[in-house]
Design a protein around this motif. Structure first.
Motif, PDB file in Angstrom:
ATOM      1  N   SER A 129     -11.583   4.877  23.689  1.00  0.00           N
ATOM      2  CA  SER A 129     -11.923   5.389  22.263  1.00  0.00           C
ATOM      3  C   SER A 129     -12.930   4.771  21.325  1.00  0.00           C
ATOM      4  CB  SER A 129     -10.422   5.337  21.621  1.00  0.00           C
ATOM      5  OG  SER A 129      -9.458   5.621  22.489  1.00  0.00           O
ATOM      6  N   VAL A 144      -5.785   9.734  20.071  1.00  0.00           N
ATOM      7  CA  VAL A 144      -5.205   8.627  19.434  1.00  0.00           C
ATOM      8  C   VAL A 144      -4.249   8.812  18.451  1.00  0.00           C
ATOM      9  CG1 VAL A 144      -6.046   6.669  17.738  1.00  0.00           C
ATOM     10  CG2 VAL A 144      -7.344   7.261  20.024  1.00  0.00           C
ATOM     11  N   PRO A 169      -1.804   2.720  20.376  1.00  0.00           N
ATOM     12  CA  PRO A 169      -2.719   2.221  21.396  1.00  0.00           C
ATOM     13  C   PRO A 169      -2.517   0.725  21.314  1.00  0.00           C
ATOM     14  CG  PRO A 169      -4.014   3.305  19.417  1.00  0.00           C
ATOM     15  CD  PRO A 169      -2.590   3.013  18.987  1.00  0.00           C
ATOM     16  N   LEU A 226      -8.838   2.628  14.539  1.00  0.00           N
ATOM     17  CA  LEU A 226      -7.833   3.368  15.293  1.00  0.00           C
ATOM     18  C   LEU A 226      -6.821   3.861  14.146  1.00  0.00           C
ATOM     19  CD1 LEU A 226      -7.095   1.188  18.453  1.00  0.00           C
ATOM     20  CD2 LEU A 226      -8.247   3.404  18.366  1.00  0.00           C
ATOM     21  N   ALA A 251      -3.652   6.652  14.445  1.00  0.00           N
ATOM     22  CA  ALA A 251      -2.906   5.800  15.152  1.00  0.00           C
ATOM     23  C   ALA A 251      -1.695   5.621  14.223  1.00  0.00           C
ATOM     24  CB  ALA A 251      -3.383   4.655  15.610  1.00  0.00           C
TER      25      ALA A 251
END
Ligand SMILES: [Zn+2]
Length: 235
Positions: free
Chosen positions: A157, A193, A198, A218, A223
């Motif tokens: 990612s 995401v 994650p 992220l 996230a």
């Protein structure tokens, strides 16, 4: 014996001409810990990766209080010393990609024992140019192998958007400045995401600055939490 040694040196030279990416295919394996032949890490030396296996999760991190900690959890297998240090050096700088499998096995074992939450593995990338020179990105190898073992998907990612000074050359404060904003989401990976949890995958954690910089990228992508799992911890 002498002839065999000569052949091996010749093989090294040939492999060097072929490039680092092929080095591990051309060289016979020898243990990073005891030099036993036929394996990149023998069963006895692998035990060094199990020293924290039975510890409960949530063991105090021991990170400096000044470090911002957006991470939900940080787990690692062993201190960055001895056989682990040699193994990681070989994985990163000597083209010994076969070490990714036993190291990722140890990461997966620690996560199975202590991991809470987490839905996907996301490697902490080196700069694309460095990965090209090396022929691979060691964190991608670790994430891929750990993914197989944990049955958790992995996705590349993140990308490193600028060159950073190797963290080991810097003091604690400089490390944070060095990597802050150095990571961004790769095009097209956002949907995977958003709303997810994650787990960052890296070889070594020291101050955690790199993991924090990755976690921030992220979180920016939506996230809901970010954890991290590394092979070793350097103090
Ligand atoms: Zn060994």
């Amino acid at each position: 014996m002498a002839a065999r040694a000569t052949n091996r040196i010749g093989g090294v030279a040939r492999a060097a001409r072929l490039g680092g990416a092929l080095l591990d295919l051309a060289l016979p394996a020898s243990c990073a810990g005891c030099a036993a032949e036929g394996t990149v890490l023998c069963p006895r030396c692998r035990r060094a990766l199990e020293v924290r296996l039975a510890l409960p999760p949530g063991v105090p991190l021991g990170l400096p209080a000044a470090m911002p900690v957006p991470l939900a959890q940080l787990e690692w297998c062993a201190p960055f010393s001895g056989v682990i240090r040699v193994a990681l050096h070989r994985l990163k700088y000597s083209g010994e990609r076969r070490l990714a499998a036993p190291l990722a096995d140890a990461m997966a074992a620690r996560w199975e024992a202590a991991g809470v939450g987490g839905e996907m593995l996301v490697p902490v990338p080196v700069h694309a140019e460095r990965a090209r020179r090396r022929g691979y990105d060691q964190a991608f190898l670790l994430a891929s192998a750990a993914s197989d073992r944990l049955h958790v998907p992995w996705q590349a990612s993140l990308e490193r958007t600028r060159h950073t000074t190797p963290q080991f050359e810097l003091g604690r404060h400089a490390r944070r400045t060095n990597v802050s904003g150095a990571f961004a989401l790769r095009a097209g990976t956002g949907p995977a995401v958003k709303g997810r949890w994650p787990i960052l995958i890296d070889d070594v954690v020291t101050t955690g600055s790199t993991l924090v910089a990755c976690a921030e990228a992220l979180f920016d992508a939506g996230a809901i939490a970010v954890s991290a799992l590394t092979v070793a911890r350097e103090r």
